[in-house]
Write a protein that holds these residues in place. Structure first.
Motif, PDB file in Angstrom:
ATOM      1  N   ASP A  50      62.295   5.239 -13.630  1.00  0.00           N
ATOM      2  CA  ASP A  50      63.214   4.303 -13.147  1.00  0.00           C
ATOM      3  C   ASP A  50      63.053   3.669 -11.811  1.00  0.00           C
ATOM      4  O   ASP A  50      63.738   2.837 -11.322  1.00  0.00           O
ATOM      5  N   TYR A  51      61.853   4.295 -11.110  1.00  0.00           N
ATOM      6  CA  TYR A  51      61.556   3.365  -9.888  1.00  0.00           C
ATOM      7  C   TYR A  51      60.146   2.750 -10.044  1.00  0.00           C
ATOM      8  O   TYR A  51      59.235   3.460 -11.009  1.00  0.00           O
ATOM      9  N   SER A  52      59.707   1.756  -9.343  1.00  0.00           N
ATOM     10  CA  SER A  52      58.376   1.264  -9.408  1.00  0.00           C
ATOM     11  C   SER A  52      58.173   0.656  -8.026  1.00  0.00           C
ATOM     12  O   SER A  52      59.037   0.103  -7.285  1.00  0.00           O
ATOM     13  N   LEU A  53      57.007   0.563  -7.771  1.00  0.00           N
ATOM     14  CA  LEU A  53      56.110  -0.085  -6.619  1.00  0.00           C
ATOM     15  C   LEU A  53      56.704  -1.459  -6.607  1.00  0.00           C
ATOM     16  O   LEU A  53      57.326  -1.930  -5.417  1.00  0.00           O
ATOM     17  N   GLU A  54      56.688  -2.203  -7.677  1.00  0.00           N
ATOM     18  CA  GLU A  54      57.130  -3.726  -7.814  1.00  0.00           C
ATOM     19  C   GLU A  54      58.601  -3.886  -7.348  1.00  0.00           C
ATOM     20  O   GLU A  54      58.959  -4.726  -6.370  1.00  0.00           O
ATOM     21  N   VAL A  55      59.424  -3.007  -8.005  1.00  0.00           N
ATOM     22  CA  VAL A  55      60.940  -3.184  -7.715  1.00  0.00           C
ATOM     23  C   VAL A  55      61.262  -2.802  -6.005  1.00  0.00           C
ATOM     24  O   VAL A  55      61.986  -3.615  -5.537  1.00  0.00           O
ATOM     25  N   LEU A  56      60.544  -1.789  -5.728  1.00  0.00           N
ATOM     26  CA  LEU A  56      60.791  -1.427  -4.171  1.00  0.00           C
ATOM     27  C   LEU A  56      60.403  -2.697  -3.282  1.00  0.00           C
ATOM     28  O   LEU A  56      60.942  -2.777  -2.179  1.00  0.00           O
ATOM     29  N   SER A  57      59.246  -3.188  -3.563  1.00  0.00           N
ATOM     30  CA  SER A  57      58.795  -4.268  -2.759  1.00  0.00           C
ATOM     31  C   SER A  57      59.702  -5.502  -2.934  1.00  0.00           C
ATOM     32  O   SER A  57      59.904  -6.108  -1.994  1.00  0.00           O
ATOM     33  N   TYR A  58      60.041  -5.808  -4.295  1.00  0.00           N
ATOM     34  CA  TYR A  58      60.897  -6.903  -4.148  1.00  0.00           C
ATOM     35  C   TYR A  58      62.141  -6.887  -3.558  1.00  0.00           C
ATOM     36  O   TYR A  58      62.619  -7.755  -2.796  1.00  0.00           O
ATOM     37  N   VAL A  59      62.876  -5.624  -3.715  1.00  0.00           N
ATOM     38  CA  VAL A  59      63.998  -5.361  -2.867  1.00  0.00           C
ATOM     39  C   VAL A  59      63.826  -5.496  -1.513  1.00  0.00           C
ATOM     40  O   VAL A  59      64.608  -6.199  -0.978  1.00  0.00           O
ATOM     41  N   GLU A  60      62.828  -5.121  -0.946  1.00  0.00           N
ATOM     42  CA  GLU A  60      62.509  -5.064   0.456  1.00  0.00           C
ATOM     43  C   GLU A  60      62.362  -6.544   1.003  1.00  0.00           C
ATOM     44  O   GLU A  60      63.093  -6.694   2.023  1.00  0.00           O
ATOM     45  N   ASN A  95      80.409   4.013 -13.397  1.00  0.00           N
ATOM     46  CA  ASN A  95      80.392   4.054 -11.780  1.00  0.00           C
ATOM     47  C   ASN A  95      78.943   3.097 -11.348  1.00  0.00           C
ATOM     48  O   ASN A  95      78.926   2.364 -10.473  1.00  0.00           O
ATOM     49  N   TRP A  96      77.875   3.474 -12.344  1.00  0.00           N
ATOM     50  CA  TRP A  96      76.641   2.918 -11.932  1.00  0.00           C
ATOM     51  C   TRP A  96      76.452   1.523 -12.373  1.00  0.00           C
ATOM     52  O   TRP A  96      75.519   0.749 -12.061  1.00  0.00           O
ATOM     53  N   GLU A  97      77.422   1.061 -13.065  1.00  0.00           N
ATOM     54  CA  GLU A  97      77.482  -0.211 -13.450  1.00  0.00           C
ATOM     55  C   GLU A  97      78.563  -1.078 -12.528  1.00  0.00           C
ATOM     56  O   GLU A  97      78.275  -2.308 -12.045  1.00  0.00           O
ATOM     57  N   ARG A  98      79.530  -0.256 -11.866  1.00  0.00           N
ATOM     58  CA  ARG A  98      80.520  -0.875 -11.097  1.00  0.00           C
ATOM     59  C   ARG A  98      79.972  -1.154  -9.590  1.00  0.00           C
ATOM     60  O   ARG A  98      80.056  -1.906  -8.869  1.00  0.00           O
ATOM     61  N   ALA A  99      78.898  -0.213  -9.392  1.00  0.00           N
ATOM     62  CA  ALA A  99      78.307  -0.196  -8.148  1.00  0.00           C
ATOM     63  C   ALA A  99      76.653   0.007  -8.376  1.00  0.00           C
ATOM     64  O   ALA A  99      76.444   1.247  -8.141  1.00  0.00           O
ATOM     65  N   PRO A 100      75.807  -0.859  -8.891  1.00  0.00           N
ATOM     66  CA  PRO A 100      74.641  -0.360  -9.146  1.00  0.00           C
ATOM     67  C   PRO A 100      73.672   0.150  -7.921  1.00  0.00           C
ATOM     68  O   PRO A 100      73.773  -0.408  -6.760  1.00  0.00           O
ATOM     69  N   TRP A 101      72.739   0.836  -7.990  1.00  0.00           N
ATOM     70  CA  TRP A 101      71.595   1.315  -7.118  1.00  0.00           C
ATOM     71  C   TRP A 101      70.640   0.115  -7.120  1.00  0.00           C
ATOM     72  O   TRP A 101      69.895   0.074  -8.112  1.00  0.00           O
ATOM     73  N   VAL A 102      70.461  -0.509  -5.996  1.00  0.00           N
ATOM     74  CA  VAL A 102      69.606  -1.751  -5.967  1.00  0.00           C
ATOM     75  C   VAL A 102      68.175  -1.417  -6.183  1.00  0.00           C
ATOM     76  O   VAL A 102      67.568  -2.223  -6.684  1.00  0.00           O
ATOM     77  N   GLU A 103      67.704  -0.110  -5.777  1.00  0.00           N
ATOM     78  CA  GLU A 103      66.339   0.030  -5.411  1.00  0.00           C
ATOM     79  C   GLU A 103      65.774   0.631  -6.877  1.00  0.00           C
ATOM     80  O   GLU A 103      64.464   0.763  -7.058  1.00  0.00           O
ATOM     81  N   ASN A 104      66.700   1.012  -8.051  1.00  0.00           N
ATOM     82  CA  ASN A 104      65.936   1.180  -9.245  1.00  0.00           C
ATOM     83  C   ASN A 104      65.826   0.265 -10.078  1.00  0.00           C
ATOM     84  O   ASN A 104      66.741  -0.769 -10.036  1.00  0.00           O
ATOM     85  N   PRO A 122      66.734  -0.221 -13.545  1.00  0.00           N
ATOM     86  CA  PRO A 122      68.196  -0.613 -14.310  1.00  0.00           C
ATOM     87  C   PRO A 122      69.044  -1.024 -13.296  1.00  0.00           C
ATOM     88  O   PRO A 122      69.892  -1.985 -13.537  1.00  0.00           O
ATOM     89  N   GLY A 123      69.187  -0.502 -12.031  1.00  0.00           N
ATOM     90  CA  GLY A 123      70.299  -1.038 -11.017  1.00  0.00           C
ATOM     91  C   GLY A 123      70.022  -2.422 -10.526  1.00  0.00           C
ATOM     92  O   GLY A 123      71.118  -3.213 -10.698  1.00  0.00           O
ATOM     93  N   LEU A 124      68.759  -2.789 -10.473  1.00  0.00           N
ATOM     94  CA  LEU A 124      68.252  -3.978  -9.907  1.00  0.00           C
ATOM     95  C   LEU A 124      68.821  -5.172 -10.893  1.00  0.00           C
ATOM     96  O   LEU A 124      69.456  -6.078 -10.534  1.00  0.00           O
ATOM     97  N   GLU A 125      68.240  -4.732 -12.166  1.00  0.00           N
ATOM     98  CA  GLU A 125      68.908  -5.685 -13.290  1.00  0.00           C
ATOM     99  C   GLU A 125      70.283  -6.010 -13.339  1.00  0.00           C
ATOM    100  O   GLU A 125      70.821  -7.077 -13.429  1.00  0.00           O
TER     101      GLU A 125
END
Length: 285
Positions: free
Chosen positions: A17-27, A71-80, A82-85
Motif C-alpha cells: 500500500d505504499y510507494s515511492l511515487e505516492v510519498l514523493s507526490y504527497v511531499e 474510519n479510514w474513509e472518514r479520515a484517510p491516511w494521505v501517505e498510502n 488507497p488513502g491518497l485516492e
C-alpha cells in the motif's frame, strides 16, 4: 513480500500500500487546504481514538457517521495509496490522518492555515503497543524478540523512523496558532476537558451534552464494539484477525507489564539523551 520495506529519504516504509511515487507526490505536490484538519501521530499513539473524537466533534456528538462509515474513509491516511485516492476525492472540509514526520509532510502546509492536531503518548507504551501491533498486521515485518524490537525502536529502525525525531520535529511547531498538541495520558485522565480544548482549537463550540456524547461514543468500549472503528473490516491480506484485534487495551502504563527493569533503564538512558534539548515535560516524565 509484504513484510519487506523500501526506503524513502532514509526512512523505511511498508511495500504493501505504499510507494515511492505516492510519498514523493504527497511531499511535493499534495495541496493542503486551509480548512483541512490533520490528525497526526507516531504510530500507536492514539491515532484511532483521536480520529473517533474528531469525527464525533464534527457531528456534534451524533454517532451515526462513526457507526456507518469506516474510519479510514472518514479520515484517510494521505501517505498510502488507497488513502491518497480517498483524500483527493474528499469534499471539503477534509479530515485527514498521517504518521509522516514533519520533514516528509506536504510542503504546501507551510502556506496554509490547515489545523494540525498532534497526539503523543508515553513512548514505552508506544513501544509495547507497536510490538503487539507488528505481530498482527502484514504491513510490518515480524518484530522478533522484545529485546531486539526495543533496540529497533530506540535506533529508529522501524517504519516512519524514530519516535524521538518524530516528536521533536512536530513539537517544533508548538506555539503556532494552527498547531495543537495533546497527550494520550491527558485524554485518559480528563476526556471532557480534552474534548472541550480540541473543540476550542477547531472553533467548534459544543454544548455540555454534546461534549458528553463525544466522550461516551469515543470510549474504548464504544470503539471496540463499533465495526466501523475497530478494524474488524480490514481484509485478511492486511491483518491476522485470528491473533487479536487492533484495539488491545487502551490504557496507560501497560509497559510495566512487559518491560524488565534492565529494558526500562536502557530506554530511560536513551530517552534522557534524546529529549534533553526539547525543553518540555510530559505526563510520563
Amino acid at each position: 513480500m509484504a513484510h519487506k520495506y523500501f526506503i524513502y529519504k532514509g526512512m523505511q516504509f511498508p511495500r504493501l500500500d505504499y510507494s515511492l511515487e505516492v510519498l514523493s507526490y504527497v511531499e511535493n505536490e499534495f495541496q493542503v487546504r486551509d480548512d483541512d484538519v490533520f490528525n497526526i501521530t507516531y504510530p500507536k499513539s492514539g491515532t484511532n481514538w483521536m480520529l473517533e473524537i474528531l469525527s464525533l466533534i464534527r457531528c456534534g456528538g451524533d454517532p451515526s457517521w462513526v457507526r456507518s462509515v469506516l474510519n479510514w474513509e472518514r479520515a484517510p491516511w494521505v501517505e498510502n495509496v488507497p488513502g491518497l485516492e480517498v483524500a483527493l476525492k474528499y469534499p471539503p472540509p477534509r479530515l485527514l490522518c498521517s504518521h509522516l514526520p514533519v520533514q516528509l509532510f506536504p510542503k504546501s502546509l507551510q502556506r496554509s492555515k490547515a489545523k494540525i492536531i498532534y497526539t503523543l503518548r508515553c513512548p514505552k507504551d508506544v513501544l509495547v503497543s507497536l510490538y503487539h501491533f507488528s505481530k498482527l498486521v502484514h504491513l510490518f515485518r515480524d518484530p522478533g524478540s522484545l529485546d531486539s524490537f526495543l533496540e529497533d525502536f530506540l535506533s529508529g529502525n522501524l517504519p516512519y523512523g524514530s519516535w524521538f525525531d518524530h516528536v521533536t520535529g512536530w513539537m517544533g511547531l508548538k506555539g503556532k496558532e494552527n498547531f495543537f498538541s495533546i497527550t494520550y495520558e491527558e485524554l485518559q485522565q480528563d476526556p471532557w476537558d480534552s474534548v472541550r480544548r480540541i473543540c476550542h482549537f477547531l472553533g467548534k463550540e459544543l454544548s455540555e451534552e454534546q461534549v458528553a456524547a463525544v466522550v461516551e461514543n469515543a470510549s474504548f468500549q464504544s470503539m471496540k464494539g463499533n465495526k466501523m472503528s475497530n478494524f474488524s473490516q480490514l481484509r485478511d491480506e492486511y491483518m491476522k484477525h485470528q491473533h487479536g484485534g487492533l484495539l488491545r487495551k487502551g490504557i496507560c502504563g501497560d509497559w510495566r507489564n512487559h518491560l524488565s527493569e534492565a529494558q526500562s533503564q536502557r530506554f530511560d538512558t536513551v530517552y534522557r539523551e534524546r529529549m534533553q534539548g526539547l525543553g518540555m515535560t510530559f505526563p510520563w516524565d
